[in-house]
Structure formats: C-alpha cells, structure tokens
Design a protein around this motif. Sequence first.
Motif, PDB file in Angstrom:
ATOM      1  N   VAL A  49       0.843  -1.192   0.000  1.00  0.00           N
ATOM      2  CA  VAL A  49       0.000   0.000   0.000  1.00  0.00           C
ATOM      3  C   VAL A  49       0.878   1.242   0.000  1.00  0.00           C
ATOM      4  O   VAL A  49       2.043   1.198   0.404  1.00  0.00           O
ATOM      5  CB  VAL A  49      -0.948   0.026   1.230  1.00  0.00           C
ATOM      6  CG1 VAL A  49      -1.886  -1.169   1.220  1.00  0.00           C
ATOM      7  CG2 VAL A  49      -0.177   0.081   2.533  1.00  0.00           C
ATOM      8  N   GLU A  50       0.304   2.347  -0.447  1.00  0.00           N
ATOM      9  CA  GLU A  50       0.973   3.637  -0.358  1.00  0.00           C
ATOM     10  C   GLU A  50      -0.017   4.627   0.224  1.00  0.00           C
ATOM     11  O   GLU A  50      -1.115   4.825  -0.315  1.00  0.00           O
ATOM     12  CB  GLU A  50       1.452   4.120  -1.720  1.00  0.00           C
ATOM     13  CG  GLU A  50       2.277   5.380  -1.588  1.00  0.00           C
ATOM     14  CD  GLU A  50       2.902   5.825  -2.892  1.00  0.00           C
ATOM     15  OE1 GLU A  50       3.045   7.044  -3.070  1.00  0.00           O
ATOM     16  OE2 GLU A  50       3.247   4.968  -3.716  1.00  0.00           O
ATOM     17  N   ILE A  51       0.368   5.209   1.358  1.00  0.00           N
ATOM     18  CA  ILE A  51      -0.498   6.160   2.050  1.00  0.00           C
ATOM     19  C   ILE A  51       0.311   7.416   2.327  1.00  0.00           C
ATOM     20  O   ILE A  51       1.377   7.347   2.950  1.00  0.00           O
ATOM     21  CB  ILE A  51      -1.036   5.552   3.369  1.00  0.00           C
ATOM     22  CG1 ILE A  51      -1.837   4.288   3.056  1.00  0.00           C
ATOM     23  CG2 ILE A  51      -1.888   6.566   4.128  1.00  0.00           C
ATOM     24  CD1 ILE A  51      -2.184   3.452   4.252  1.00  0.00           C
ATOM     25  N   ALA A  52      -0.183   8.535   1.827  1.00  0.00           N
ATOM     26  CA  ALA A  52       0.492   9.828   2.000  1.00  0.00           C
ATOM     27  C   ALA A  52       1.953   9.757   1.565  1.00  0.00           C
ATOM     28  O   ALA A  52       2.844  10.271   2.230  1.00  0.00           O
ATOM     29  CB  ALA A  52       0.369  10.304   3.454  1.00  0.00           C
ATOM     30  N   GLY A  53       2.196   9.069   0.454  1.00  0.00           N
ATOM     31  CA  GLY A  53       3.543   8.976  -0.090  1.00  0.00           C
ATOM     32  C   GLY A  53       4.441   7.956   0.591  1.00  0.00           C
ATOM     33  O   GLY A  53       5.590   7.806   0.210  1.00  0.00           O
ATOM     34  N   LYS A  55       5.199   4.109   1.347  1.00  0.00           N
ATOM     35  CA  LYS A  55       4.905   2.742   0.896  1.00  0.00           C
ATOM     36  C   LYS A  55       5.125   1.778   2.049  1.00  0.00           C
ATOM     37  O   LYS A  55       6.128   1.856   2.744  1.00  0.00           O
ATOM     38  CB  LYS A  55       5.794   2.370  -0.281  1.00  0.00           C
ATOM     39  CG  LYS A  55       5.403   1.088  -0.972  1.00  0.00           C
ATOM     40  CD  LYS A  55       6.281   0.839  -2.180  1.00  0.00           C
ATOM     41  CE  LYS A  55       5.368   0.594  -3.354  1.00  0.00           C
ATOM     42  NZ  LYS A  55       6.060   0.481  -4.603  1.00  0.00           N
ATOM     43  N   ARG A  56       4.162   0.892   2.256  1.00  0.00           N
ATOM     44  CA  ARG A  56       4.269  -0.115   3.313  1.00  0.00           C
ATOM     45  C   ARG A  56       3.834  -1.462   2.760  1.00  0.00           C
ATOM     46  O   ARG A  56       2.985  -1.540   1.878  1.00  0.00           O
ATOM     47  CB  ARG A  56       3.365   0.224   4.490  1.00  0.00           C
ATOM     48  CG  ARG A  56       3.697   1.514   5.191  1.00  0.00           C
ATOM     49  CD  ARG A  56       3.301   1.434   6.640  1.00  0.00           C
ATOM     50  NE  ARG A  56       3.316   2.693   7.336  1.00  0.00           N
ATOM     51  CZ  ARG A  56       4.381   3.257   7.867  1.00  0.00           C
ATOM     52  NH1 ARG A  56       5.532   2.678   7.748  1.00  0.00           N
ATOM     53  NH2 ARG A  56       4.303   4.399   8.507  1.00  0.00           N
ATOM     54  N   GLU A  57       4.417  -2.513   3.339  1.00  0.00           N
ATOM     55  CA  GLU A  57       3.995  -3.880   3.022  1.00  0.00           C
ATOM     56  C   GLU A  57       3.669  -4.575   4.337  1.00  0.00           C
ATOM     57  O   GLU A  57       4.313  -4.311   5.356  1.00  0.00           O
ATOM     58  CB  GLU A  57       5.101  -4.639   2.283  1.00  0.00           C
ATOM     59  CG  GLU A  57       5.350  -4.086   0.896  1.00  0.00           C
ATOM     60  CD  GLU A  57       6.231  -4.977   0.057  1.00  0.00           C
ATOM     61  OE1 GLU A  57       6.145  -6.213   0.197  1.00  0.00           O
ATOM     62  OE2 GLU A  57       6.997  -4.428  -0.749  1.00  0.00           O
ATOM     63  N   PHE A  58       2.669  -5.435   4.299  1.00  0.00           N
ATOM     64  CA  PHE A  58       2.319  -6.193   5.499  1.00  0.00           C
ATOM     65  C   PHE A  58       1.583  -7.465   5.095  1.00  0.00           C
ATOM     66  O   PHE A  58       1.072  -7.578   3.979  1.00  0.00           O
ATOM     67  CB  PHE A  58       1.478  -5.359   6.479  1.00  0.00           C
ATOM     68  CG  PHE A  58       0.129  -4.952   5.962  1.00  0.00           C
ATOM     69  CD1 PHE A  58      -0.994  -5.734   6.205  1.00  0.00           C
ATOM     70  CD2 PHE A  58      -0.024  -3.777   5.248  1.00  0.00           C
ATOM     71  CE1 PHE A  58      -2.247  -5.356   5.739  1.00  0.00           C
ATOM     72  CE2 PHE A  58      -1.280  -3.387   4.771  1.00  0.00           C
ATOM     73  CZ  PHE A  58      -2.383  -4.177   5.023  1.00  0.00           C
ATOM     74  N   ASP A  59       1.551  -8.392   6.018  1.00  0.00           N
ATOM     75  CA  ASP A  59       0.794  -9.624   5.838  1.00  0.00           C
ATOM     76  C   ASP A  59      -0.440  -9.560   6.716  1.00  0.00           C
ATOM     77  O   ASP A  59      -0.410  -8.981   7.806  1.00  0.00           O
ATOM     78  CB  ASP A  59       1.633 -10.849   6.227  1.00  0.00           C
ATOM     79  CG  ASP A  59       2.805 -11.064   5.277  1.00  0.00           C
ATOM     80  OD1 ASP A  59       2.645 -10.784   4.070  1.00  0.00           O
ATOM     81  OD2 ASP A  59       3.869 -11.501   5.730  1.00  0.00           O
ATOM     82  N   ALA A  60      -1.518 -10.159   6.241  1.00  0.00           N
ATOM     83  CA  ALA A  60      -2.759 -10.219   7.010  1.00  0.00           C
ATOM     84  C   ALA A  60      -3.305 -11.637   6.959  1.00  0.00           C
ATOM     85  O   ALA A  60      -3.211 -12.314   5.926  1.00  0.00           O
ATOM     86  CB  ALA A  60      -3.786  -9.235   6.462  1.00  0.00           C
ATOM     87  N   GLU A  61      -3.854 -12.049   8.082  1.00  0.00           N
ATOM     88  CA  GLU A  61      -4.426 -13.388   8.220  1.00  0.00           C
ATOM     89  C   GLU A  61      -5.945 -13.288   8.320  1.00  0.00           C
ATOM     90  O   GLU A  61      -6.465 -12.473   9.081  1.00  0.00           O
ATOM     91  CB  GLU A  61      -3.876 -14.042   9.493  1.00  0.00           C
ATOM     92  CG  GLU A  61      -4.516 -15.363   9.823  1.00  0.00           C
ATOM     93  CD  GLU A  61      -4.067 -15.919  11.166  1.00  0.00           C
ATOM     94  OE1 GLU A  61      -4.108 -17.142  11.313  1.00  0.00           O
ATOM     95  OE2 GLU A  61      -3.688 -15.132  12.057  1.00  0.00           O
ATOM     96  N   ILE A  62      -6.637 -14.101   7.527  1.00  0.00           N
ATOM     97  CA  ILE A  62      -8.092 -14.218   7.657  1.00  0.00           C
ATOM     98  C   ILE A  62      -8.339 -15.026   8.926  1.00  0.00           C
ATOM     99  O   ILE A  62      -7.898 -16.165   9.035  1.00  0.00           O
ATOM    100  CB  ILE A  62      -8.720 -14.953   6.451  1.00  0.00           C
ATOM    101  CG1 ILE A  62      -8.293 -14.328   5.129  1.00  0.00           C
ATOM    102  CG2 ILE A  62     -10.236 -15.030   6.611  1.00  0.00           C
ATOM    103  CD1 ILE A  62      -8.790 -12.974   4.849  1.00  0.00           C
ATOM    104  N   THR A  63      -9.019 -14.428   9.895  1.00  0.00           N
ATOM    105  CA  THR A  63      -9.253 -15.107  11.170  1.00  0.00           C
ATOM    106  C   THR A  63     -10.632 -15.739  11.254  1.00  0.00           C
ATOM    107  O   THR A  63     -10.872 -16.596  12.104  1.00  0.00           O
ATOM    108  CB  THR A  63      -9.072 -14.132  12.346  1.00  0.00           C
ATOM    109  OG1 THR A  63      -9.959 -13.019  12.159  1.00  0.00           O
ATOM    110  CG2 THR A  63      -7.628 -13.652  12.427  1.00  0.00           C
ATOM    111  N   GLU A  64     -11.527 -15.292  10.374  1.00  0.00           N
ATOM    112  CA  GLU A  64     -12.868 -15.879  10.325  1.00  0.00           C
ATOM    113  C   GLU A  64     -13.478 -15.567   8.969  1.00  0.00           C
ATOM    114  O   GLU A  64     -13.349 -14.451   8.470  1.00  0.00           O
ATOM    115  CB  GLU A  64     -13.749 -15.304  11.435  1.00  0.00           C
ATOM    116  CG  GLU A  64     -15.129 -15.933  11.482  1.00  0.00           C
ATOM    117  CD  GLU A  64     -16.008 -15.331  12.571  1.00  0.00           C
ATOM    118  OE1 GLU A  64     -17.018 -15.959  12.881  1.00  0.00           O
ATOM    119  OE2 GLU A  64     -15.693 -14.246  13.084  1.00  0.00           O
TER     120      GLU A  64
END
Length: 153
Positions: A49-53, A55-64
């Motif tokens: 993602v890029e927010i206000a210039g 850039k970030r990367e992350f992992d997300a887990e579906i919990t339900e």
Amino acid sequence: MSGVTEHVDVSVPVRTAYDQWTQFEEFPHFMEGVEEVRQLSDTMTHWTVEIAGVKREFDAEITEQLPDERVAWRSTSGAQQAGVVTFHRLDAGNTRVSLQLEFEPRGMMEQAGDKMGIVDRRAKGDLERFKQYIERRGQETGAWRGKVDRPQP
C-alpha cells in the motif's frame, strides 16, 4: 488503537457482494492506496500500500470467514490492524456491506491523518468504489466459498 465503522448499500444479492469481496487481488481496483494484494494461501494475504507517499507492506491473516456473512482479519506483520466486513441481505437484490476497522497509526503523518479523519473518509470512499465496481459488473469476478472458523481463545 483507532477505529472506523462505515457501510454502503449495494444493488446486488448478498452472494454476489460476498463473493466479490473474497477476491482480495481485485482490491486495487476500488481501494485507494492499495497497489497489490497477493493471496498466499486460503488464510494469508500480502499487501503493498501507499499512504500519504509512504509505501508499506504487510501480511494479514483471515481469522474468520463465513460465506455470505463475514470476513475478519488481522495483520501479522507491519502496522497493527484488524477488521471485519459483514454482509446483510436487505432484500432479494440489495445488500448492506459494513466495515469495522481498528488500526494503530504509526508515525506523525499517520497520527495526524487519523486525527483529521482521513482514514474514515478513505474507508467510506473505498466502500463507495466497491459499490460502483460490483454494480457496474453485475457479477463477481470469482469466489471463494470456504469457511474459516474463528480461533478459540
């Protein structure tokens, strides 16, 4: 932690709205600042993602995940966040899509943006763009009908 709650009514059946939402790799088509989402497994996604210039990367887990009802997640790396999207049948051809998001703003820019309501506006805009995206198509681009049970404490 900060939080956002938004909803939008879409003119498609619950199944269509839910099935489209499970197509995470399509999110850049309607989510501002989302450059890429990769589905790593049934329950893991990787986001760029890029927010206000910034850039970030992350992992997300579906919990339900309950077909036609809800998708819940939490980040497992990067900024701390968690959320749930629920799907409510209004009538045969209309659905309310509700988003609840909790997040921890990192850094001065994100904290200032949170105080100014930028995250709230972005969430509302993303849901409106989802509405336009699915209503224009009239059908989902795919579906994942699997179930993910909430972990027991």
